[in-house]
Scaffold this motif. Structure first.
Motif, mmCIF file in Angstrom:
data_model
loop_
_atom_site.group_PDB
_atom_site.id
_atom_site.type_symbol
_atom_site.label_atom_id
_atom_site.label_comp_id
_atom_site.label_asym_id
_atom_site.label_seq_id
_atom_site.Cartn_x
_atom_site.Cartn_y
_atom_site.Cartn_z
ATOM 1 N N GLN A 1 29.902 7.048 -6.792
ATOM 2 C CA GLN A 1 29.488 8.177 -5.953
ATOM 3 C C GLN A 1 28.007 8.084 -5.617
ATOM 4 O OE1 GLN A 1 30.670 11.665 -8.168
ATOM 5 N NE2 GLN A 1 32.791 11.571 -7.450
ATOM 6 N N ASN A 2 27.199 7.693 -6.580
ATOM 7 C CA ASN A 2 25.761 7.548 -6.335
ATOM 8 C C ASN A 2 25.483 6.402 -5.373
ATOM 9 O OD1 ASN A 2 23.545 9.156 -8.119
ATOM 10 N ND2 ASN A 2 25.536 9.164 -9.156
ATOM 11 N N GLU B 1 27.500 5.320 -3.000
ATOM 12 C CA GLU B 1 27.924 5.767 -1.675
ATOM 13 C C GLU B 1 26.934 6.759 -1.068
ATOM 14 O OE1 GLU B 1 32.751 5.431 -2.426
ATOM 15 O OE2 GLU B 1 31.655 7.252 -2.973
ATOM 16 N N ALA B 2 26.363 7.610 -1.908
ATOM 17 C CA ALA B 2 25.468 8.655 -1.412
ATOM 18 C C ALA B 2 24.073 8.128 -1.100
ATOM 19 C CB ALA B 2 25.371 9.788 -2.444
ATOM 20 N N ARG B 3 23.630 7.082 -1.818
ATOM 21 C CA ARG B 3 22.207 6.732 -1.748
ATOM 22 C C ARG B 3 21.920 5.331 -1.213
ATOM 23 N NH1 ARG B 3 18.699 7.777 -6.581
ATOM 24 N NH2 ARG B 3 17.202 7.699 -4.854
ATOM 25 N N LYS C 1 28.187 2.638 1.936
ATOM 26 C CA LYS C 1 28.925 3.906 2.045
ATOM 27 C C LYS C 1 30.430 3.726 1.872
ATOM 28 C CE LYS C 1 25.042 5.898 3.197
ATOM 29 N NZ LYS C 1 24.298 6.686 2.177
#
Length: 507
Positions: free
Chosen positions: A403-404, A406-408, A412
Motif C-alpha cells: 500500500q505504501n 502504491e501510494a508513494r 501504482k
C-alpha cells in the motif's frame, strides 16, 4: 619472516564476504584453505537469490568505499575492476519526503543546488558538513582498520589523536542537526544509521563519517548485483588454491584445552585445522557452534544482554514491467522519528513506515528478462526480541508495504505485474539464514560494543580461532566486513611468520 605456510591448514566457516576475503588472501599467501559453506552458493547475506528468471541480492545493495574492495583483491593477486563491471551511480540515490525529494550526488555544486531547491538558505552548510567530516574520517577510519585483540591498541597514538573527533555524548542526528540546522535536511545525512541497524538518535556521532564517505567517494553497483562480489571473491580464492565446499554446514568448532582444533560437519565429518576462521553470524555461532560450557564471556545468558540491531522485512518482486525510478530510493515515514522509535524500541511498526526500493533493472539488464525488473523492497522492523507474532503478521504487513509503495512511488500498479515473489522477515532471517534474533545487522554499534569491546577478530574466548563479519570488529557494512577478513588474514600470517604486503599492516 618464514615463507612456508603450505603445511598450515585454515578452515573458514561460512563463505560470506568476510570469510571469502580472508580465504582468498590466505590462499594467495600459500596457506592451505578450506571454506565450508552451509548453502548451495557463496555469499551468505551478500549472496544472490534467484526466483525464476529474476536475480536479487539477498542483502547489501550499496557498495561504498570501493577502495577497500580494490585493496583486498590486490592483496589476493586479483583486480576487482578487471573481474567485474563496476558502475558508479550518479545520482547516488533519491530521498523521498512526503512532498519533496532530494537526489543525492557527489557533485558538490549539484548537491548544493538540490539542497537550495528543497531547503533554501541551507545550501552553504553542505561545505561545512564536507570539511568537518573529511577531518573526522581522516582521523577515525584508520582506527577502525586496526585489530583490537590487545587492549594496548586502545591507548595507541592514532586512537588518542582521534578522541577529539569521536563526538562523544552526541548522536549522529545531534551532529548533523548541529551542522544543517533543519530536521528534515538532517535526515538526508542521518538515515545512513540504518546501514548499521541503528536509530540516528542513538547511533554514535562518530558515524557521521558514513554520509561523508558516500559524498566523497560515491556508491557503486557491479553489473549482476552485489552478490557478484562474493562470487568473484570465491573465484579468486579458488584460483589461489582454496577449496570451497558448498552444502557443507558446520555443526561444531572442535576445541581442546581452549584451543580450536578444527570443525565437525553436519553428518560427522571432521576437518582438522591449524586455525579456524568463523564467518557465521556471531550470535548464532556463540549459541550453536561451540560445545556448551566452552564460551564464558558469550554464554546464552550474556548474549541476551547485548544490544542488537534492527531486523528488516524484505520483499523480492519479479515484475513483468520496467518502472522509471532511480536505482535507489529511500522513502521517509510521515512521522519519521516515531517510526524509528517503533523499530528500535521493539514496537509494532504500524502503517506509517519508512522503506527503500532498489530498482536496479533500470541500469542492470542482467537481473531480469527484457522489459521486466527485479525489484528489492526493504522495510526496517524490530528484531525478534519484540513481542510481535511475525507468523501471524507476515501477510498483513506485506499489505502495508505494498500500500505504501502504491501510494508513494511510481509503482501504482505493482500488484498487477508481480510474477515472482519472496518474503524474508525476522523469522526467516533467524530460521533460514541463522541470524541471531533476526537482527540482520548483527550487534548494535553503541560505544560499549565497539573496538576492543566488540567480539574480537582474534577471538578472546578460544585460541587459534578468528572472527570475521559484521558481528565482530570493525562492524557491519561491506567495507568494514572486508576489513575484518583482511585483519584476520594478517593476524594469521603473522602468527605463522609469513611475510606479506598489505594496505593494513597495523594488526
Amino acid at each position: 619472516m618464514a615463507e612456508h605456510p603450505e603445511k598450515k591448514h585454515i578452515v573458514v566457516v561460512g563463505a560470506g564476504p568476510g570469510g571469502l576475503t580472508a580465504a582468498m588472501i590466505l590462499a594467495y599467501r600459500g596457506f592451505r584453505v578450506t571454506v565450508c559453506e552451509a548453502q548451495h552458493r557463496v555469499g551468505g547475506r551478500n549472496g544472490a537469490l534467484e526466483l525464476g528468471p529474476y536475480t536479487f541480492d539477498i542483502g547489501p545493495t550499496f557498495l561504498m568505499l570501493k577502495s577497500i574492495l580494490d585493496e583486498v583483491f590486490h592483496e589476493a593477486g586479483g583486480d576487482a575492476d578487471t573481474a567485474m563491471d563496476m558502475r558508479r551511480l550518479d545520482p547516488m540515490y533519491r530521498l523521498q519526503y512526503q512532498d519533496a525529494h532530494i537526489d543525492a550526488t557527489t557533485d558538490h555544486e549539484k548537491m548544493k543546488s538540490e539542497i537550495a531547491r528543497v531547503f533554501p538558505g541551507h545550501e552553504d552548510r553542505y561545505e561545512q558538513f564536507f570539511n568537518q567530516e573529511q577531518t573526522r574520517f581522516r582521523y577515525l577510519f584508520p582506527c577502525l582498520q586496526k585489530s583490537y585483540h590487545r587492549f594496548s591498541t586502545m591507548l595507541g597514538p592514532d586512537l588518542l589523536k582521534a578522541v577529539p573527533h569521536l563526538a562523544m555524548g552526541r548522536s549522529l542526528y545531534d551532529v548533523m542537526y548541529g551542522t544543517f540546522g533543519k530536521q528534515d535536511l538532517a535526515l538526508a545525512f542521518t538515515f545512513q544509521a540504518k546501514y548499521l541497524g541503528m536509530s540516528p538518535w542513538e547511533c554514535p556521532g562518530l558515524f557521521s563519517m558514513i554520509p561523508y564517505i558516500e559524498h566523497a567517494f560515491g556508491i557503486y553497483h557491479p553489473i549482476g548485483g552485489l552478490s557478484r562480489i562474493s562470487e568473484t571473491m570465491a573465484d579468486q580464492a579458488r584460483q589461489n588454491g582454496a577449496d570451497i565446499r558448498l552444502n557443507a554446514p558446520v555443526e561444531q568448532v572442535l576445541v581442546k584445552d581452549r584451543q580450536a582444533q578444527g570443525v565437525r560437519l553436519v553428518g560427522g565429518e571432521v576437518i582438522e585445522a591449524d586455525e579456524v576462521v568463523i564467518n557465521a553470524d556471531f550470535g548464532y555461532a556463540a549459541q550453536h557452534l561451540f560445545e556448551p560450557g566452552i564460551l564464558r564471556k558469550y554464554t546464552p545468558q550474556k548474549l541476551e544482554k547485548l544490544r542488537l540491531s534492527c531486523s528488516i522485512f524484505m520483499l523480492y518482486l519479479g515484475l513483468d514491467k520496467l518502472y522509471d525510478m532511480p536505482h535507489h530510493t529511500i522513502f521517509f515515514a510521515k512521522d519519521y522519528r516515531r517510526n524509528v522509535e517503533d523499530v528500535f524500541h521493539l514496537r509494532d511498526p504500524g502503517t506509517d513506515i519508512s522503506f527503500y526500493i532498489r530498482n536496479a533493472s533500470a541500469l542492470d539488464s542482467t537481473l531480469a528478462p527484457e522489459g521486466h525488473s527485479a525489484v528489492y523492497v526493504l522495510t526496517p522492523v524490530a528484531n525478534l526480541r519484540a513481542p510481535i507474532d511475525w507468523a501471524a503478521k507476515r501477510e498483513s504487513f506485506r499489505e502495508v508495504v505494498l500500500q505504501n509503495i502504491e501510494a508513494r512511488s511510481p509503482m501504482k500498479d505493482i500488484r498487477a505485474h508481480i510474477k515472482e515473489e519472496k518474503i524474508i522477515g525476522p523469522l526467516e532471517w533467524r530460521d533460514d539464514l541463522n541470524v541471531y534474533e533476526g537482527a540482520t545487522f548483527n550487534l548494535a554499534h553503541n560505544i560499549p560494543q565497539m573496538l576492543y569491546f566488540r567480539p574480537r577478530n582474534k577471538f578472546e574466548e578460544v585460541g587459534h580461532c578468528y572472527l570475521v563479519g559484521g558481528g565482530t570488529h570493525p562492524g557491519s557494512g561491506l567495507p568494514t566486513i572486508y576489513e575484518s577478513g583482511r585483519i584476520a588474514a594478517n593476524l594469521i600470517s603473522r602468527a605463522h611468520q609469513v611475510s606479506f604486503v598489505s594496505g593494513n599492516l597495523e594488526v
